[in-house]
Design a protein around this motif. Structure first.
Motif, short mmCIF file in Angstrom:
data_model
loop_
_atom_site.label_atom_id
_atom_site.label_comp_id
_atom_site.label_asym_id
_atom_site.label_seq_id
_atom_site.Cartn_x
_atom_site.Cartn_y
_atom_site.Cartn_z
N THR A 152 -28.84 -7.04 -8.29
CA THR A 152 -28.07 -7.40 -7.11
C THR A 152 -28.24 -6.27 -6.11
O THR A 152 -29.04 -5.36 -6.33
CB THR A 152 -26.58 -7.59 -7.46
N GLU A 153 -27.46 -6.28 -5.05
CA GLU A 153 -27.58 -5.21 -4.06
C GLU A 153 -27.15 -3.86 -4.63
O GLU A 153 -27.68 -2.82 -4.25
CB GLU A 153 -26.73 -5.54 -2.83
N SER A 154 -26.22 -3.86 -5.60
CA SER A 154 -25.67 -2.59 -6.07
C SER A 154 -25.73 -2.40 -7.59
O SER A 154 -25.21 -1.41 -8.11
CB SER A 154 -24.21 -2.46 -5.64
N ALA A 155 -26.36 -3.33 -8.31
CA ALA A 155 -26.40 -3.21 -9.77
C ALA A 155 -27.65 -3.86 -10.33
O ALA A 155 -28.29 -4.69 -9.68
CB ALA A 155 -25.16 -3.84 -10.40
N ALA A 156 -28.02 -3.43 -11.53
CA ALA A 156 -29.17 -4.01 -12.22
C ALA A 156 -28.90 -3.99 -13.71
O ALA A 156 -28.27 -3.06 -14.24
CB ALA A 156 -30.45 -3.24 -11.91
N THR A 157 -29.36 -5.01 -14.42
CA THR A 157 -29.30 -5.05 -15.88
C THR A 157 -30.69 -5.38 -16.40
O THR A 157 -31.49 -6.03 -15.72
CB THR A 157 -28.30 -6.11 -16.38
N ALA A 158 -30.97 -4.92 -17.60
CA ALA A 158 -32.27 -5.18 -18.19
C ALA A 158 -32.20 -4.93 -19.68
O ALA A 158 -31.23 -4.35 -20.20
CB ALA A 158 -33.35 -4.29 -17.57
N VAL A 159 -33.25 -5.35 -20.38
CA VAL A 159 -33.46 -5.02 -21.79
C VAL A 159 -34.72 -4.18 -21.85
O VAL A 159 -35.74 -4.53 -21.25
CB VAL A 159 -33.63 -6.30 -22.64
#
Length: 557
Positions: free
Chosen positions: A38-45
């Motif tokens: 998103t503009e202010s966050a990221a998630t990943a594996v």
């Protein structure tokens, strides 16, 4: 609102060099999967030695990372966070971090609360009490409960006793356990239970003092932390001043280290009555000394008397106490206090007198005294606007004790004139180191150049020899940013050396180095040559199953 751009340099700063290097390899190997931004966050594996979940957030002036790996559990910006951050930047383009937003002041919040209905305040307090045990404890005691029952201080005492127990030798894990127990005492102090916190801190200090007779670094770290907790609790809670004075002096005389520097920190907690008792006890300890109180190191009573004189009379008090021929240690302390009082001219007089008087013996008898005196003198000269004098004051420190620190001190003193001094400093240093006969004689020169981001200079010195393998590797990594073809063979050599150690941990280190080398080889068009190197390496070490496992884990050919 001002926004700060996220760069690779910032990510390296947040994570540290080794985690960044490994994370960059993970990113290049496409180990970041299921990236969602998103503009202010990221998630990943991230597919590492296991599969780890990563979340990154842009807030309060930086990027924050959470990872399910052991390092991530400790709150560190680990290699998996690094890989995810690089993938985020690659997908989303330039990222920026907003500055921390302004918060409502305590005064404004207090004014707001004072204007609210009692019923609403009661509900908010109950909600806060559910979320914060110490808030609940304060409210229960205010409602009439006994503090000892609410706080379970006996259980905390047992926890402290168990946490400081050492079977063989202290470890980082031991220190973490001690700090966890101390955190509960800090919570008590912050919640206003200063009497209980003071008692528990003193109990912890007594326990640790019993195992601190040996030179145990981590035990002394724990003692310092317990001392900070004790000071905070005493400052907020104001215990019996005379009893506090007795404890501070008794503990200092018994250990020779604890509470020797109690003043001026404890002055507020002691108050006039406590200071009078403290003075009485210190003077009695001084009178009880054997006839020669000027030993090396000086007796604790001497140090306590000096600290008291400084607290009550500043530099004048110390000068009066050191009448006659002050020791080199006293000269340094007097000069420091004079400088702190804004009397730089007088401080310089003492410094110059001390350097002249103790010339030739300070380095032998008072390790670091020459450096400390000259550093303080340079600070005084800089405040007077005498840059050249400051540089000349520090020059012998750098020449006699070359290091990144002393080099930086001279550079800071020179200011805008540093480019002219820099060439002279590096030339003199190179000439001096060339006369040494040690294997790693040029280490400090490479360290200095790397600290300045002079990767070209560091590489030229390192490749000529006379540096440790670790520094040659650091120089090669820095060189790899612009000249990968020159750098990656050094990583291959370091990996071969690690494999020769024939240890599982070294195999993992070798695999990491080879993964970095693969990245550099690809950047300079040597990918096929690297694959051939790996084929030969695997054939040569085919019997080493542990090495094969690490190479496979690193996704190496």
């Amino acid at each position: 609102m001002t926004r700060q751009a996220v760069t690779e340099e910032l990510i390296r700063e947040w994570s540290g060099g080794r985690a960044f290097d490994r994370g960059k390899v993970y990113f290049a190997q496409d180990r970041v999967e299921d990236l969602s931004v998103t503009e202010s966050a990221a998630t990943a594996v991230v597919d590492g030695s296991s599969v780890y979940d990563v979340r990154l957030d842009l807030a309060d002036g930086r990027m924050w990372g959470e990872c399910s790996c052991p390092q991530g559990d400790d709150g560190k910006f680990c290699k998996h966070c690094v890989a995810t951050a690089l993938a985020w930047m690659a997908e989303a383009g330039p990222l920026s971090v907003p500055e921390p937003p302004d918060k409502i002041s305590d005064e404004a919040l207090r004014t707001f609360l004072a204007s609210q209905e009692h019923g609403w305040l009661a509900e908010e307090l109950m909600r806060a009490a559910t979320a914060a045990p110490m808030v609940r404890a304060r409210l229960e005691v205010a409602a009439g409960a006994e503090a000892k029952n609410v706080l379970a201080t006996e259980r905390l005492r047992r926890d402290l006793a168990l946490s400081v127990r050492i079977d063989d030798d202290e470890t980082e894990e031991w220190l973490d356990g001690v700090k966890a127990a101390f955190a509960k005492v800090t919570d008590l102090s912050k919640a206003g239970f200063t009497g209980e916190a003071t008692e528990l801190a003193e109990y912890a200090i007594d326990l640790l003092a019993g195992v601190a007779e040996e030179d145990r670094f981590l035990v002394h770290q724990a003692l310092a932390e317990a001392g900070r907790i004790h000071l905070a609790a005493c400052s907020d809670g104001h215990p019996d001043p005379r009893a506090l004075a007795d404890r501070l002096v008794d503990q200092a005389l018994a250990t020779g280290t604890l509470f020797v520097d109690a003043l001026p920190g404890y002055a507020g907690a002691l108050g006039p009555d406590g200071l009078a008792r403290y003075r009485e006890r210190v003077e009695q300890a001084w009178r009880d000394l054997e006839p020669d109180p000027a030993g090396d190191p000086p007796p604790t009573a001497v140090l306590l008397r000096e600290r008291l004189a400084e607290h009550e009379g500043g530099a004048d008090g110390l000068i009066t106490l050191a009448a006659g021929e002050p020791s080199s240690r006293q000269v340094l302390r007097i000069a420091r206090v004079l400088a702190g009082e804004g009397k730089d001219g007088s401080a310089l007089e003492w410094i110059r007198g001390g350097l002249a008087r103790f010339d030739g013996e300070v380095a032998l008898n008072d390790f670091g005294l020459d450096v400390d005196l000259r550093t303080l003198g340079a600070e005084c000269l800089l405040r007077a606007g005498d840059q050249r004098g400051a540089v000349e004051f520090l020059w012998p420190v750098f020449i006699d004790s070359p290091s990144v620190r002393t080099y930086g001190m001279v550079a800071e003193a020179a200011g805008a004139h540093w480019p002219r001094w820099r060439e002279r400093a590096l030339t003199r240093l190179s000439e001096k180191l060339a006369r040494y006969q040690t294997d790693h004689r040029f280490n400090v020169l490479v360290e200095i150049m790397l600290s300045e981001q002079d990767s070209e200079g560091a590489w030229q010195v390192a490749r000529a020899g006379g540096v440790s393998q670790d520094l040659r590797l650091r120089a090669a990594r820095a060189r790899g940013a612009t000249h990968p073809a020159e750098a990656y063979p050094v990583l291959l050599e370091a990996a071969e050396a690690a494999i020769e150690e024939k240890k599982k941990r070294q195999y993992a280190w070798a695999a990491q180095l080879l993964a970095e080398a693969q990245l550099l080889a690809g950047q300079c068009g040597h990918g096929q040559k690297f694959d051939q190197h790996m084929a030969g390496l695997r054939a040569e070490h085919k019997a080493k199953s542990a090495l094969r496992a690490e190479l496979n884990q690193a996704r190496l050919p």
